[in-house]
Design a protein around this motif. Sequence first.
Motif, PDB file in Angstrom:
ATOM      1  N   MET A   1      -7.169  40.153  22.654  1.00 26.75           N
ATOM      2  CA  MET A   1      -7.865  39.201  21.794  1.00 26.75           C
ATOM      3  C   MET A   1      -7.039  37.917  21.736  1.00 26.75           C
ATOM      4  N   ASP A   2      -7.634  36.808  22.074  1.00 28.32           N
ATOM      5  CA  ASP A   2      -6.942  35.524  22.131  1.00 28.32           C
ATOM      6  C   ASP A   2      -6.896  34.891  20.745  1.00 28.32           C
ATOM      7  N   VAL A   3      -5.901  35.295  19.955  1.00 24.49           N
ATOM      8  CA  VAL A   3      -5.710  34.766  18.606  1.00 24.49           C
ATOM      9  C   VAL A   3      -4.271  34.301  18.491  1.00 24.49           C
ATOM     10  N   THR A   4      -4.097  33.103  17.950  1.00 24.17           N
ATOM     11  CA  THR A   4      -2.761  32.573  17.702  1.00 24.17           C
ATOM     12  C   THR A   4      -2.625  32.306  16.209  1.00 24.17           C
ATOM     13  N   PHE A   5      -1.400  32.015  15.803  1.00 26.96           N
ATOM     14  CA  PHE A   5      -1.140  31.739  14.398  1.00 26.96           C
ATOM     15  C   PHE A   5      -0.617  30.312  14.266  1.00 26.96           C
ATOM     16  N   ARG A   6      -1.093  29.647  13.243  1.00 31.14           N
ATOM     17  CA  ARG A   6      -0.575  28.327  12.914  1.00 31.14           C
ATOM     18  C   ARG A   6      -0.207  28.339  11.436  1.00 31.14           C
ATOM     19  N   ASP A   7       0.565  27.348  11.033  1.00 28.09           N
ATOM     20  CA  ASP A   7       0.964  27.252   9.638  1.00 28.09           C
ATOM     21  C   ASP A   7      -0.229  26.907   8.756  1.00 28.09           C
TER      22      ASP A   7
END
Length: 160
Positions: A1-7
């Motif tokens: 699953m192409d999920v990233t985290f940002r602030d």
Amino acid sequence: MDVTFRDYDPADADWIVARHQAHYAEAEGFDDSFGALVAKVLARFEATRDPARERGWIAVDADGARRGSIFCMTRDDDTAQLRLFLLDPALRGHGVGQRMLDAFTIWARSRGYRRAVLWTHESHRAACALYARSGWTCRSSTPVTSFGRPLVEQHWDIVL
């Protein structure tokens, strides 16, 4: 699953409140007091946040759409508190929740916290299973009436 985290950004606040409110109203029948609690937690975070020790992450998909949140807040000098952990149900079972929890744990440890705590409800079975698999321990379960319905409140912790 192409999920990233940002602030987290304060512009995310309305989305976080709305998603928590909608999800828990639909999934568990929570009343509007739950959204009010989420808004209060976010307002406190924004007003008192120590950026060196407190952080929020937003999970985003490849299109930049918000899909989840998780926050590290200070309980006391040695204790981090996990707050506002939510993941779009469509992403569950793909390891995204584990990655979010790992990001919280690694960051809290790197900031000098010795333990972490969280508060949840027994009915959040997938989250509770994730916490148990990740080394958290449920320290108490107490029947309560919250958010307009009977629930079993749980307190979990982990040594970092």
